[in-house]
Design a protein around this motif. Structure first.
Motif, PDB file in Angstrom:
ATOM      1  N   ASP A  34       0.831  -1.201   0.000  1.00 10.92           N
ATOM      2  CA  ASP A  34       0.000   0.000   0.000  1.00 10.92           C
ATOM      3  C   ASP A  34       0.871   1.259   0.000  1.00 10.92           C
ATOM      4  O   ASP A  34       0.587   2.220  -0.733  1.00 10.92           O
ATOM      5  CB  ASP A  34      -0.918  -0.015   1.231  1.00 10.92           C
ATOM      6  CG  ASP A  34      -1.960   1.086   1.191  1.00 10.92           C
ATOM      7  OD1 ASP A  34      -2.344   1.510   0.088  1.00 10.92           O
ATOM      8  OD2 ASP A  34      -2.391   1.512   2.277  1.00 10.92           O
ATOM      9  N   ASP A  98       0.337   6.751   4.195  1.00  9.41           N
ATOM     10  CA  ASP A  98       0.160   5.443   4.827  1.00  9.41           C
ATOM     11  C   ASP A  98       0.759   5.361   6.232  1.00  9.41           C
ATOM     12  O   ASP A  98       1.114   4.280   6.684  1.00  9.41           O
ATOM     13  CB  ASP A  98       0.719   4.331   3.914  1.00  9.41           C
ATOM     14  CG  ASP A  98       0.066   2.985   4.200  1.00  9.41           C
ATOM     15  OD1 ASP A  98      -1.130   2.979   4.566  1.00  9.41           O
ATOM     16  OD2 ASP A  98       0.740   1.949   4.087  1.00  9.41           O
ATOM     17  N   HIS A 124      -4.979   6.134   6.193  1.00  9.17           N
ATOM     18  CA  HIS A 124      -6.205   5.451   6.649  1.00  9.17           C
ATOM     19  C   HIS A 124      -6.049   4.772   8.011  1.00  9.17           C
ATOM     20  O   HIS A 124      -6.718   3.771   8.280  1.00  9.17           O
ATOM     21  CB  HIS A 124      -6.655   4.435   5.586  1.00  9.17           C
ATOM     22  CG  HIS A 124      -5.744   3.259   5.425  1.00  9.17           C
ATOM     23  ND1 HIS A 124      -6.209   1.952   5.419  1.00  9.17           N
ATOM     24  CD2 HIS A 124      -4.416   3.164   5.282  1.00  9.17           C
ATOM     25  CE1 HIS A 124      -5.198   1.124   5.252  1.00  9.17           C
ATOM     26  NE2 HIS A 124      -4.095   1.832   5.166  1.00  9.17           N
ATOM     27  N   HIS A 125      -5.146   5.298   8.858  1.00 12.32           N
ATOM     28  CA  HIS A 125      -5.022   4.750  10.210  1.00 12.32           C
ATOM     29  C   HIS A 125      -5.830   5.592  11.213  1.00 12.32           C
ATOM     30  O   HIS A 125      -6.087   6.764  10.972  1.00 12.32           O
ATOM     31  CB  HIS A 125      -3.556   4.682  10.628  1.00 12.32           C
ATOM     32  CG  HIS A 125      -2.762   3.699   9.820  1.00 12.32           C
ATOM     33  ND1 HIS A 125      -2.120   4.046   8.661  1.00 12.32           N
ATOM     34  CD2 HIS A 125      -2.544   2.376   9.997  1.00 12.32           C
ATOM     35  CE1 HIS A 125      -1.527   2.977   8.156  1.00 12.32           C
ATOM     36  NE2 HIS A 125      -1.773   1.952   8.943  1.00 12.32           N
ATOM     37  N   THR A 144      -4.500   3.356   1.772  1.00 20.11           N
ATOM     38  CA  THR A 144      -4.078   4.692   1.318  1.00 20.11           C
ATOM     39  C   THR A 144      -4.157   4.757  -0.210  1.00 20.11           C
ATOM     40  O   THR A 144      -4.463   5.803  -0.780  1.00 20.11           O
ATOM     41  CB  THR A 144      -2.645   4.979   1.809  1.00 20.11           C
ATOM     42  OG1 THR A 144      -2.658   4.925   3.237  1.00 20.11           O
ATOM     43  CG2 THR A 144      -2.166   6.347   1.375  1.00 20.11           C
ATOM     44  N   ASP A 176      -3.526  -4.526   1.106  1.00 15.84           N
ATOM     45  CA  ASP A 176      -4.054  -4.042   2.388  1.00 15.84           C
ATOM     46  C   ASP A 176      -5.407  -4.660   2.741  1.00 15.84           C
ATOM     47  O   ASP A 176      -5.833  -4.586   3.888  1.00 15.84           O
ATOM     48  CB  ASP A 176      -4.162  -2.511   2.395  1.00 15.84           C
ATOM     49  CG  ASP A 176      -3.047  -1.893   3.222  1.00 15.84           C
ATOM     50  OD1 ASP A 176      -1.962  -2.496   3.300  1.00 15.84           O
ATOM     51  OD2 ASP A 176      -3.238  -0.799   3.807  1.00 15.84           O
TER      52      ASP A 176
HETATM   53 MN    MN Z   1      -2.089   0.965   4.351  1.00 16.50          MN
END
Ligand code: MN
Ligand code: 5GP
Length: 341
Positions: A34, A98, A124-125, A144, A176
């Motif tokens: 990713d 990421d 995207h965390h 991401t 991912d």
């Molecule tokens: Mn990722």
């Protein structure tokens, strides 16, 4: 397709890009499909908007990602410190991809903190840190790469992407989501995948390049790792530990333990899986869970890490010989949550 970000966010991004010429795109340490896929695609999008870019990372990425077009130009700090320093210091805009807190880029954190140019987050965390001037952060999404796709088609005004860029994004979304097995249960995910196929991606070719690209030693290391897996049925948990000596026996190459942590979750009843790998000055941890057991909370609270609800990472700072008893103590504290997950 649902809009994830506001007009104001896009207007701000466009404003930043109008006054930019050279971007540095930074991805996290131990980069995965990713990170590499989203970075290569973002570099293409920026180029189309007349912004040149360099992709930088603290350490090397696995061989099974080297087929990604443009990955050979990624600057790796452990291989060429001067080149990476210069790329960051001469950038007039920085993109962080990421990861959502600067401690995830380890050695590069200090260099980034010394810069004064705008920092844009695409990630995207859960729970991004306050290290960024503009955030495109959305955690209930596959990857991401999917965010870069969505932002890219908006900025470029077209869904038509060159095949090599579509492949890079496909790779990020595929890896991912565990080859479409999790984090992808919404129609827009597959609409984007369908468009990437329309752009020329050959699904089976990419799957083969990513998943059938291991060395014999890596397969044997996997067998060994599974043979020493510890299963704590009463806590619905399982873990695998690998020492430096174990890795040496199987001629460990970067990326070889990727995916190992998923296997224990295939055991009936197991909801928590952990992989512990001895490094020079810490033990690298991977955490995975099934259902409503939150490994992000566990990683943040006990292992100096974080990530997603069902997939996180972190580290233990004790000596390798103490990691098992230490880990089992922590797992026992989660008995109630594990047994009701
Ligand atoms: Mn990722
Ligand atoms: P992995 O176990 O595959 O290395 O990582 C799983 C997820 O946790 C990924 O989304 C990764 O970005 C995140 N992650 C891995 N290691 C760390 C860490 O040390 N700190 C934080 N905050 N996240 C991590």
């Amino acid at each position: 397709m649902k809009n994830l970000f506001t007009k104001k966010q896009y207007d701000n991004l466009k404003r930043y890009l109008q006054s930019a010429k050279n971007a540095a795109i930074i991805i996290h340490t131990n980069p995965d499909g990713d990170a590499v896929g989203s970075a290569v695609a973002l570099a293409y999008i920026l180029k189309k908007l007349n912004v040149d870019s360099n992709i930088v990372v603290s350490n090397d990425f696995p061989k099974f990602l080297q087929w990604i077009d443009g990955s050979d130009k990624i600057m790796v700090y452990s291989k060429n410190k001067h080149e990476v320093r210069t790329a960051i210091k001469t950038a007039d805009i920085i993109f962080c991809l990421d990861f959502n807190s600067l401690d995830r880029i380890e050695i590069l954190e200090k260099i980034i903190r010394e810069t004064t140019v705008p920092r844009i987050l695409i990630d995207h965390h859960i729970d991004p840190a306050n290290d960024f001037d503009l955030k495109f952060s959305y955690y209930p999404i596959s990857s991401t790469s999917e965010l870069v796709y969505r932002i890219g088609i908006k900025l470029l005004g077209t869904k038509i992407l060159p095949e090599n860029i579509a492949e890079a994004l496909f790779c990020g979304m595929m890896t991912d989501s565990g080859a479409f097995s999790h984090s992808s249960s919404y129609p827009d995910f597959f609409k984007i995948i369908a468009n990437l196929l329309d752009c020329g991606v050959e699904k089976d070719k990419i799957t083969h390049l990513v998943y059938d690209n291991f060395t014999e030693n890596r397969m044997k290391l996997l067998g060994y790792a599974l043979s020493k897996m510890v299963v704590l049925h009463e806590y619905r948990a399982a873990y695998i530990t690998l020492s430096r000596e174990d890795l040496k026996k199987f001629d460990f190459q970067i990326g070889d333990t990727e995916g190992f942590v998923n296997y224990p979750l295939s055991i009936k009843g197991i909801v928590l899986s952990l992989l512990l790998v001895e490094k020079d000055d810490h033990i690298k941890m991977s955490l995975r869970s099934q259902g409503n057991f939150d490994v992000n909370e566990m990683a943040r609270k006990h292992f100096h890490g974080g990530g997603h609800f069902n997939a996180s990472g972190g580290k233990m700072l004790c000596k390798y010989e103490y990691c098992e008893p230490e880990l089992e103590k922590i797992i026992k504290d989660y008995e109630k949550k594990l047994c009701s997950a």
